[in-house]
Scaffold this motif. Structure first.
Motif, PDB file in Angstrom:
ATOM      1  N   PRO A 113       0.807  -1.230   0.000  1.00  0.00           N
ATOM      2  CA  PRO A 113       0.000   0.000   0.000  1.00  0.00           C
ATOM      3  C   PRO A 113       0.838   1.277   0.000  1.00  0.00           C
ATOM      4  N   ILE A 114       2.098   1.184   0.424  1.00  0.00           N
ATOM      5  CA  ILE A 114       2.965   2.362   0.387  1.00  0.00           C
ATOM      6  C   ILE A 114       4.270   1.970  -0.286  1.00  0.00           C
ATOM      7  N   VAL A 139       2.154  10.317  -0.950  1.00  0.00           N
ATOM      8  CA  VAL A 139       1.605   9.534   0.168  1.00  0.00           C
ATOM      9  C   VAL A 139       1.075  10.506   1.217  1.00  0.00           C
ATOM     10  N   ASP A 142      -2.869  10.393   6.189  1.00  0.00           N
ATOM     11  CA  ASP A 142      -3.761   9.316   6.634  1.00  0.00           C
ATOM     12  C   ASP A 142      -3.283   7.963   6.141  1.00  0.00           C
ATOM     13  N   THR A 143      -2.838   7.915   4.886  1.00  0.00           N
ATOM     14  CA  THR A 143      -2.326   6.645   4.351  1.00  0.00           C
ATOM     15  C   THR A 143      -1.107   6.203   5.159  1.00  0.00           C
ATOM     16  N   ARG A 144      -0.227   7.152   5.432  1.00  0.00           N
ATOM     17  CA  ARG A 144       0.958   6.820   6.237  1.00  0.00           C
ATOM     18  C   ARG A 144       0.554   6.223   7.581  1.00  0.00           C
ATOM     19  N   ASN A 146      -2.340   4.897   8.418  1.00  0.00           N
ATOM     20  CA  ASN A 146      -3.071   3.631   8.272  1.00  0.00           C
ATOM     21  C   ASN A 146      -2.106   2.465   8.104  1.00  0.00           C
ATOM     22  N   TYR A 147      -0.995   2.737   7.436  1.00  0.00           N
ATOM     23  CA  TYR A 147       0.014   1.680   7.210  1.00  0.00           C
ATOM     24  C   TYR A 147       1.304   2.078   7.916  1.00  0.00           C
ATOM     25  N   ASP A 151       5.294   2.939   6.937  1.00  0.00           N
ATOM     26  CA  ASP A 151       5.727   4.337   7.018  1.00  0.00           C
ATOM     27  C   ASP A 151       6.962   4.490   7.917  1.00  0.00           C
TER      28      ASP A 151
END
Ligand code: 4AD
Length: 466
Positions: A113-114, A139, A142-144, A146-147, A151
């Motif tokens: 995902p990242i 990126v 929030d994505t950072r 979430n994962y 990150d």
């Protein structure tokens, strides 16, 4: 070979030496059938590993296997350090490894995902890459979060949390050397300690309780119990609905409480020595990590003085007034006026770290001692880095009757803190202390723009996972 070399330690000095490393395959690239490049990353440091087909050493299948490794898989690599004639772009280390053996220890899933490379770029690099027509996914925060596990793997994040570790380390070492005792106060308590409604309420076996808003009451009770000087590094819970760059619902408090022999300035002396020692240490011993943070989030080193500036609240109000900012002399500073004052202090005194003291009593918690010479003010202080608060502290009221009066005046239900108030009935020394927020200290020392960057798994009004 049994000794492992850290990727961050791979330098020219190891030229022609055989090494063994473990890291993650950040990227792989095949060049024909006989050669592959694997960039291996360990704790934020990267090195290019060259897999070349050679009779009896590396087979073509091995080259193919290396080129096909999924990103972020964990690999062990045996090889010899070499120094290429041209500078290597895109890795932190300026040497290569000529691979003789490569083992995949654990395979990551094929799509993630990242992309750590994308997540590691500075805003300037992103702009340049997009300008050059590169395919790139920005990126977002929030994505950072979430994962977060992925990150964490960026060099900047490796730096941030290693710096954070050193902040706690220096805090502890310094205070132990000054005869403070480390304590651990309860986080399940009967009532609010800082006043207001910002508490997480819970049911404690049928009794109303809450998560501690700070170790305030119990650290003071430890002073009543003759520990003299105490400190704590522990979680602090605030239920406030603050959707800002600097508020969390759970943060790590760096708390101090101590007997005062003569004057509350003794508490400010500790703040001064402790934080100057801490900043000196970070600058000297954590330069690699500070550089890693700065590569992604450029910042200027903190400007601070060997002896921390102390400014009276009234002087601050006057400086603001002269700059055209009118504030209530008995009110609090808001975020904007704090920033403005930070700028004015920097221009006048050349420091971004200072103490503002003798705050108006009306804006401080009930346990704060008023000034003897003018009870509209209090023996209290806030400390600022780059115009933002990192610490609040004060001398405390140690006279029980007066404490009850102050609590009632501040609208506190005295019955919820009766054991705290009783502690002062058995004889209590004058005392004071302060509380700093760990995440804020690291955020502001590193000139970062959001506290979520310095909280491992941030808790804010919208987030309780991961
Ligand atoms: O200013 P605060 O609320 O003061 C106290 O808790 C007192 N008991 C301290 C004392 O000993 N007098 O919090 C202290 C520090 C702040 O300066 C700030 O750095 C941090 O804790 N802090 C927060 N950090 C992140 N999120 C929040 N919601 C914070 N609230 C305070």
């Amino acid at each position: 070979l049994k000794a492992w070399t850290q990727v961050g330690d791979l330098t020219h000095e190891l030229k022609e030496k055989e090494v063994l490393i473990r890291g993650r395959a950040q990227t792989t690239r095949a060049v024909g059938k006989n050669m592959a490049f694997v960039v291996v990353r360990e704790k934020g440091f990267t090195v290019q590993c060259v897999v070349t087909a050679r009779p009896d050493v590396v087979s073509k299948q091995m080259v193919k296997f290396a080129a096909g490794l999924s990103r972020e898989s964990i690999v062990d690599i045996h090889g010899v350090v070499s120094v290429p004639s041209i500078a290597i772009k895109g890795t932190t280390q300026q040497v290569e490894i000529q691979v003789s053996k490569l083992y995949c220890i654990d395979k990551a899933m094929p799509t993630l995902p990242i992309n750590i490379e994308d997540a590691s770029r500075s805003e300037k690099e992103i702009e340049e890459a997009l300008g050059a027509g590169e395919q790139l996914v920005r990126v977002n925060q929030d994505t950072r979060l979430n994962y977060r596990v992925l990150d964490f793997r960026t060099s900047a994040n490796q730096g941030i949390f290693r710096i954070q570790c050193q902040v706690c380390n220096i805090f502890r070492q310094f205070l132990l050397s000054e005869n403070f005792v480390e304590i651990h106060t309860p986080k399940l308590i009967a009532g609010s300690s800082e006043g207001g409604s910002a508490v997480f309420k819970l049911d404690y076996k049928g009794q109303a309780a809450c998560l501690a808003q700070s170790p305030q009451l119990h650290k003071q009770m430890a002073i009543c119990g003759d520990f003299g000087r105490v400190f704590e590094i522990g979680p602090v819970f605030r239920a406030e609905d603050s959707y800002t760059h600097r508020h969390l619902c759970e943060f790590t408090g760096l708390d101090v409480e101590m007997e005062i022999k003569q004057h509350y300035t003794e508490v400010m002396d500790i703040v001064d020595h402790l934080f100057v020692t801490m900043f000196d240490h970070l600058n000297k011993k954590c330069s690699k990590y500070l550089e890693a943070v700065g590569r992604q989030y450029p910042f200027e080193p903190l400007k601070y003085l060997p002896k921390t500036l102390r400014l009276r609240f009234e002087e601050g109000v006057q400086m603001l007034k002269e700059a055209g900012v009118e504030i209530d002399p008995y009110g609090d500073l808001n975020t904007e006026s704090e920033r403005k004052l930070g700028q004015l202090v920097l221009e006048k005194y050349g420091t971004e770290f200072y103490i503002l003291h003798r705050y108006p009593l009306a804006v401080r918690p009930f346990y704060t001692m008023p000034c003897y010479d003018d009870p509209k003010y209090s023996n209290s202080f806030d400390v600022f880095i780059r115009g933002e608060e990192i610490i609040s502290g004060a001398q405390r009221v140690h006279v029980p009757e007066f404490l009850v009066e102050r609590a009632q005046a501040c609208g506190i239900d005295v019955s919820t803190i009766s054991t705290y108030i009783d502690s002062f009935r058995y004889g209590a020394p004058p005392h004071g202390g302060f509380g700093a927020g760990l995440e804020r200290v690291v955020m502001l020392f590193c000139g970062l723009n959001n506290i979520r960057k310095t909280s491992l798994f941030p808790r804010d009004p919208l987030r309780i996972a991961p």
